[in-house]
Scaffold this motif. Structure first.
Motif, PDB file in Angstrom:
ATOM      1  N   LEU A  44       0.836  -1.198   0.000  1.00 33.24           N
ATOM      2  CA  LEU A  44       0.000   0.000   0.000  1.00 33.24           C
ATOM      3  C   LEU A  44       0.868   1.243   0.000  1.00 33.24           C
ATOM      4  N   ARG A  49      -3.705   3.043  -0.759  1.00 35.35           N
ATOM      5  CA  ARG A  49      -4.065   2.462  -2.057  1.00 35.35           C
ATOM      6  C   ARG A  49      -3.023   1.409  -2.455  1.00 35.35           C
ATOM      7  N   ASP A  51      -0.225  -0.189  -4.287  1.00 31.51           N
ATOM      8  CA  ASP A  51       0.911   0.403  -4.991  1.00 31.51           C
ATOM      9  C   ASP A  51       1.341  -0.551  -6.111  1.00 31.51           C
ATOM     10  N   ARG A 107     -12.680  -1.192  -9.194  1.00 39.09           N
ATOM     11  CA  ARG A 107     -11.884   0.032  -9.028  1.00 39.09           C
ATOM     12  C   ARG A 107     -10.958  -0.054  -7.801  1.00 39.09           C
ATOM     13  N   GLY A 109      -7.851  -0.053  -7.631  1.00 36.99           N
ATOM     14  CA  GLY A 109      -6.735   0.879  -7.735  1.00 36.99           C
ATOM     15  C   GLY A 109      -7.063   2.273  -7.223  1.00 36.99           C
ATOM     16  N   ASP A 110      -8.347   2.593  -7.153  1.00 37.49           N
ATOM     17  CA  ASP A 110      -8.791   3.920  -6.712  1.00 37.49           C
ATOM     18  C   ASP A 110      -9.146   3.977  -5.235  1.00 37.49           C
ATOM     19  N   HIS A 111      -9.357   2.830  -4.613  1.00 36.50           N
ATOM     20  CA  HIS A 111      -9.845   2.796  -3.234  1.00 36.50           C
ATOM     21  C   HIS A 111      -8.706   2.778  -2.210  1.00 36.50           C
ATOM     22  N   ALA A 112      -8.933   3.476  -1.117  1.00 36.90           N
ATOM     23  CA  ALA A 112      -8.007   3.414   0.017  1.00 36.90           C
ATOM     24  C   ALA A 112      -8.438   2.257   0.907  1.00 36.90           C
ATOM     25  N   GLU A 117     -13.697   1.614   5.475  1.00 36.29           N
ATOM     26  CA  GLU A 117     -14.026   1.944   4.085  1.00 36.29           C
ATOM     27  C   GLU A 117     -14.682   0.733   3.417  1.00 36.29           C
ATOM     28  N   VAL A 119     -15.391  -1.523  -0.214  1.00 31.55           N
ATOM     29  CA  VAL A 119     -14.902  -1.893  -1.541  1.00 31.55           C
ATOM     30  C   VAL A 119     -15.832  -2.965  -2.099  1.00 31.55           C
TER      31      VAL A 119
END
Length: 139
Positions: A44, A49, A51, A107, A109-112, A117, A119
């Protein structure tokens, strides 16, 4: 900010993290379910996110375990593939020679990946499920 969030924010960019996802509330599971989910290892960045550059050098360590109630756990790898939103997608791949068992992160790659949170993942049957990030710990 809780202890898990603090660890994510202080983590080195590209450091491997163990991320645990639990099934979020749904019609079938109004309270969500800790018995349905995934635990995976990924590098991350400082924002939580995935990496992609760090993943390239650590892909063998990026594993996933799917746990689904009373079913036997499934073990696989986190794979970065061409195609999907933004030109690429993150996939949980359980058999290297087959793609019909793959589960694609929506998505990712866009999520933290930060506790609390949400997903989503599309399972091998094409059904989209929402998960809550339960924990993020150093791998």
């Amino acid at each position: 900010m809780n202890e898990l969030t603090a660890r994510t924010e202080d983590a080195d960019t590209g450091a491997l993290s163990r991320i645990r996802l639990h099934l979020a509330r749904s019609k079938e599971f109004p309270e969500g379910s800790a018995r349905h989910g995934y635990e995976f290892v990924a590098p991350l960045d400082g924002a939580g996110r995935i990496d992609a550059e760090a993943w390239k050098g650590q892909r063998a360590a990026c594993t996933v375990t799917r746990f689904w109630a009373n079913e036997a756990p499934e073990h696989g790898r986190l794979v970065h593939r061409a195609g999907g939103a933004g030109g690429s997608s993150w996939v949980f791949d359980y058999e290297a020679d087959a793609s019909d068992d793959d589960e694609t992160g929506y998505r990712f790659g866009d999520h933290a990946f930060v506790p609390g949170e949400y997903v989503s993942l599309r399972d091998e049957e094409g059904e989209l499920h929402t998960f809550i990030v339960f924990s993020v710990l150093p791998a």
